[in-house]
Design a protein around this motif. Structure first.
Motif, PDB file in Angstrom:
ATOM      1  N   ILE A  28       0.849  -1.187   0.000  1.00  0.00           N
ATOM      2  CA  ILE A  28       0.000   0.000   0.000  1.00  0.00           C
ATOM      3  C   ILE A  28       0.882   1.234   0.000  1.00  0.00           C
ATOM      4  O   ILE A  28       1.887   1.308   0.729  1.00  0.00           O
ATOM      5  CB  ILE A  28      -0.928   0.009   1.231  1.00  0.00           C
ATOM      6  N   ALA A  29       0.507   2.225  -0.817  1.00  0.00           N
ATOM      7  CA  ALA A  29       1.238   3.495  -0.864  1.00  0.00           C
ATOM      8  C   ALA A  29       0.230   4.624  -1.072  1.00  0.00           C
ATOM      9  O   ALA A  29      -0.860   4.409  -1.605  1.00  0.00           O
ATOM     10  CB  ALA A  29       2.266   3.492  -1.996  1.00  0.00           C
ATOM     11  N   GLY A  30       0.595   5.813  -0.644  1.00  0.00           N
ATOM     12  CA  GLY A  30      -0.277   6.965  -0.850  1.00  0.00           C
ATOM     13  C   GLY A  30      -0.985   7.371   0.418  1.00  0.00           C
ATOM     14  O   GLY A  30      -0.466   7.209   1.529  1.00  0.00           O
ATOM     15  N   ASP A  31      -2.206   7.896   0.275  1.00  0.00           N
ATOM     16  CA  ASP A  31      -2.996   8.402   1.396  1.00  0.00           C
ATOM     17  C   ASP A  31      -3.416   7.246   2.298  1.00  0.00           C
ATOM     18  O   ASP A  31      -4.204   6.382   1.908  1.00  0.00           O
ATOM     19  CB  ASP A  31      -4.222   9.125   0.863  1.00  0.00           C
ATOM     20  N   GLY A  45       1.794   2.826   7.205  1.00  0.00           N
ATOM     21  CA  GLY A  45       2.555   3.860   6.526  1.00  0.00           C
ATOM     22  C   GLY A  45       3.811   3.292   5.918  1.00  0.00           C
ATOM     23  O   GLY A  45       4.116   2.098   6.070  1.00  0.00           O
ATOM     24  N   PRO A  46       4.574   4.109   5.208  1.00  0.00           N
ATOM     25  CA  PRO A  46       5.830   3.623   4.607  1.00  0.00           C
ATOM     26  C   PRO A  46       6.756   3.031   5.666  1.00  0.00           C
ATOM     27  O   PRO A  46       6.983   3.625   6.725  1.00  0.00           O
ATOM     28  CB  PRO A  46       6.421   4.894   3.988  1.00  0.00           C
ATOM     29  N   GLY A  47       7.255   1.837   5.375  1.00  0.00           N
ATOM     30  CA  GLY A  47       8.163   1.173   6.304  1.00  0.00           C
ATOM     31  C   GLY A  47       7.470   0.428   7.415  1.00  0.00           C
ATOM     32  O   GLY A  47       8.137  -0.087   8.320  1.00  0.00           O
ATOM     33  N   VAL A  92       1.633  -4.265   3.796  1.00  0.00           N
ATOM     34  CA  VAL A  92       2.951  -3.641   3.837  1.00  0.00           C
ATOM     35  C   VAL A  92       2.845  -2.233   3.255  1.00  0.00           C
ATOM     36  O   VAL A  92       2.350  -2.052   2.125  1.00  0.00           O
ATOM     37  CB  VAL A  92       3.985  -4.459   3.045  1.00  0.00           C
ATOM     38  N   GLY A  93       3.290  -1.236   4.020  1.00  0.00           N
ATOM     39  CA  GLY A  93       3.307   0.138   3.538  1.00  0.00           C
ATOM     40  C   GLY A  93       4.632   0.459   2.866  1.00  0.00           C
ATOM     41  O   GLY A  93       5.701   0.155   3.400  1.00  0.00           O
ATOM     42  N   VAL A  94       4.565   1.042   1.664  1.00  0.00           N
ATOM     43  CA  VAL A  94       5.764   1.404   0.919  1.00  0.00           C
ATOM     44  C   VAL A  94       5.640   2.858   0.469  1.00  0.00           C
ATOM     45  O   VAL A  94       4.544   3.419   0.374  1.00  0.00           O
ATOM     46  CB  VAL A  94       5.973   0.483  -0.305  1.00  0.00           C
TER      47      VAL A  94
END
Length: 663
Positions: A28-31, A45-47, A92-94
């Motif tokens: 998942i990426a973005g908002d 979130g990322p990471g 997983v946030g990227v």
């Protein structure tokens, strides 16, 4: 994910395999302030990563798995977002979403394979419904003699017949309701312990086994209604009928008709399957199995009566004559005792068929792997090196005939064929086969000539013979001409090589291929999702078999105890007039042993036909019946031992005079 009408974030699912188990990751990426999927309170979130509890445990036990889930684990996915406790799942946030798909939320409808669930429903029906129905019928007719005498007493004091039937129905129905309530209460108590331990390899969340008010009400109505109907029906016996159970009003021809029709349907399925015809035999199989089981139930009474009459007429010993006469005089009491053992025998045959089915469909994936390597661009020496990596290898090259009747030419020496195919004749170097598999015959006509060219352009002719080789592992297709010889790599261009290796050898094979040419890709037939479905299917089948076996055994035990108690008056009378206890014991054994042998012979026939029909319905080769026959013999021997043990326990009151006065 839901395609966006207005993009909120980007997401994409990626699947990998961890051994035999699939691992699904959603990047998942973005908002990350948008809608969240079930099981999460916020998007990662990322990471960050949210993983299932089972995946977290696997990552702790096997650190290399953590490389599949980049970032720090920020939390776990709750049961609301998982299908079962064993699931390997991660969000997983990227930061970079270039490879991800725009989305505005989570939801939609997944692809569900309905055929598997339908097959499981059929199996559970065969496992559970047959003994459950027998258990309900036997339970509703327990203590029939004592209740019949009570109803006769009510009639003798001029109680109207409708009132007697109402009393009998209410008595049995209330008993069923009380038993249903106790059963639901017991299930509620053991639900969580069963969840933690599992049955037959299954694990589930406690809420998945929650009994809703609707299910509870339907269960109680079904059990209570069945008890009421059976109780009202049993109360119709007249006073004389209570002493000698009346003959069925069903004509003899109609009584045997369901059994004959069921056997004919199941036999037809096997004949059609062996003839190579393809028909939709599901309705025929279900109808045949149902009629065979129902017909066997209807036919047990005349079978038991005939066996009892035979013993009484041909035996010269008093104990055997007493037992045979009593069996012929009162067959339904014996049938209640035998019903559980008959159901257990049929279940045993169904278990054999289901396990054979599962093993043939997907079991090979658990032990052997097909590793496919495309070698079109390799040199002759490198191709030979790839072939030499395993003694169980086959090489493929396509025929120059590319039309509808084209064939694939395959080479494999006898060492490889010994572990891959089964033929009626020993493998000899240079033999040629048309390849068939366990469902379809070869697609190639006999005596058709195919030509391939060597590297120098010299044609080589191959003519299809009459002999077929049965493919056991899917290594060859049905449009293949198989030549039993090492592939002539120096002459014939090879398109691809397949190795048959064990699961543990796959990584070693990959490393060896990398040493030859790092650009080569090793494709295997491992399907973790299919193996996982196999494991779940096997666990469900095992659970159904356990429940069915317990119900059948419980039916036998309950009916045996009830019969021993009801027979106390008869045995006490015989003991009072001087019949030795040993003769009484022989009489009890005689009432069970021959009827049981006859009933088990019929049950083994019906069970064998149902098992063979099930395999034919799945268009699988049943194979040798030896294993199934041995299993049937073992079940029959166990049943006979149980019957002898019950028959040897003669329940005679110590104070015979007091007991007879009370009677």
């Amino acid at each position: 994910m839901i395609p966006p009408s207005e993009e909120r974030f980007r997401a994409q699912a990626f699947d990998v395999s961890v051994g035999d188990r699939p691992l699904r990751r959603i990047f998942i990426a973005g908002d990350t302030s948008g809608p969240v999927p079930p099981g999460l309170e916020a998007l990662p979130g990322p990471g960050e990563a949210f993983v299932s509890p089972e995946l977290l445990q696997v990552m702790d036990d096997e650190p290399f798995v953590a490389s599949f889930v980049p970032g720090q684990v920020a939390g776990t996915v709750s049961p609301a977002g998982l299908t079962d406790p064993n699931e390997l799942f991660a969000y997983v946030g990227v930061a970079d979403g270039a490879r991800l798909t725009p989305a505005s939320g989570f939801g939609g409808r997944g692809d569900v394979e309905g055929s598997g669930s339908g097959l499981i429903a059929i199996q559970l029906s065969l496992f559970v419904l047959v003994p459950a129905t027998g258990f309900l019928v036997v339970s509703a007719t327990l203590s029939s003699r004592a209740r019949g005498r009570r109803w006769d007493a009510m009639r003798s004091v001029s109680v109207p017949e409708p009132v007697v039937r109402h009393v009998a129905g209410i008595e049995t129905g209330v008993t069923g309701l009380v038993g249903g309530v106790l059963g639901l209460a017991l299930f509620t108590l053991v639900r969580r312990p069963l969840t933690s331990g599992g049955i037959g390899g299954l694990r589930w969340f406690p809420d998945d086994l929650h009994v809703t008010p609707t299910i509870a009400a339907c269960t109680l109505v079904l059990i209570g209604g069945t008890g009421m109907v059976l109780g009202r029906r049993a109360s119709r016996l007249r006073p004389v009928d209570s002493l000698h159970q009346r003959e069925s009003r069903l004509p003899a021809g109609l009584r045997w008709l369901p059994l004959v029709c069921g056997i004919a349907m199941l036999t037809t399925i096997g004949v059609v399957h062996r003839a190579g015809s393809i028909v939709n035999s599901a309705p025929l199989f279900l109808a045949g199995a149902f009629l065979a089981v129902v017909g066997l139930g209807l036919g047990l009474v005349p079978i038991v009566r005939a066996s009892g009459s035979m013993v009484a007429a041909r035996s010269h010993r008093l104990g055997w004559r007493l037992g045979g006469s009593r069996t012929a005089y009162e067959p339904r009491s014996v049938v209640r005792v035998l019903a559980g053992l008959v159901a257990l025998t049929i279940i045993g045959h169904v278990i054999f068929a289901v396990l054979t089915d599962l093993r043939l469909v997907v079991g090979d994936q658990r032990d052997r792997v097909l590793a496919d390597i495309t070698v079109t661009d390799l040199t002759t020496s490198d191709t030979a090196s790839v072939l030499a990596l395993s003694p169980r290898a086959a090489a493929f090259t396509h025929s120059t005939d590319r039309g509808p009747t084209g064939a694939t030419i395959a080479y494999a020496d006898c060492t490889a064929l010994a572990t891959v195919i089964a033929t009626d004749t020993p493998c000899r170097a240079g033999d040629v086969y048309r390849v068939a598999n366990r469902t379809f015959p070869s697609d190639l006509p006999v005596q058709r000539t195919y030509e391939i060219e060597t590297r120098d352009g010299v044609p080589i002719s191959v003519t299809t013979p009459e002999v077929e080789a049965i493919d056991l592992v899917g290594m060859f297709g049905t449009s293949t001409v198989l030549i039993a010889s090492p592939p002539p790599t120096a002459q014939v261009p090879i398109d691809r090589v397949e190795h048959l290796v064990g699961r543990a050898e796959l990584l070693e094979l990959q490393a060896a291929v990398d040493a030859i040419d790092p650009s080569l890709q090793v494709d295997s037939n491992i399907e973790p999702e299919q193996i996982e479905r196999y494991e779940h299917h096997l666990a469900i089948a095992r659970l159904g078999a356990i429940l069915g076996g317990l119900l059948a055994t419980l039916t036998f035990l309950v009916a045996s105890v009830d019969r021993l108690l009801e027979r106390r008056s008869h045995t006490a009378t015989l003991a009072a007039i001087g019949v030795p206890r040993r003769t009484l014991r022989t009489s009890q054994i005689a009432q069970l042993i021959l009827p049981l042998a006859a009933a088990l012979a019929a049950a083994n026939l019906v069970g064998w036909l149902i098992a063979q029909g099930y395999l034919a319905y799945g268009r699988l080769v049943p194979g040798s019946p030896t294993g199934q026959l041995l299993q049937g013999i073992g079940l029959s021997a166990t049943s006979i031992v149980l019957a002898l043990a019950v028959g040897a326990i003669v329940s005679v009151p110590k104070d015979i005079v007091t007991h007879l006065r009370a009677e």
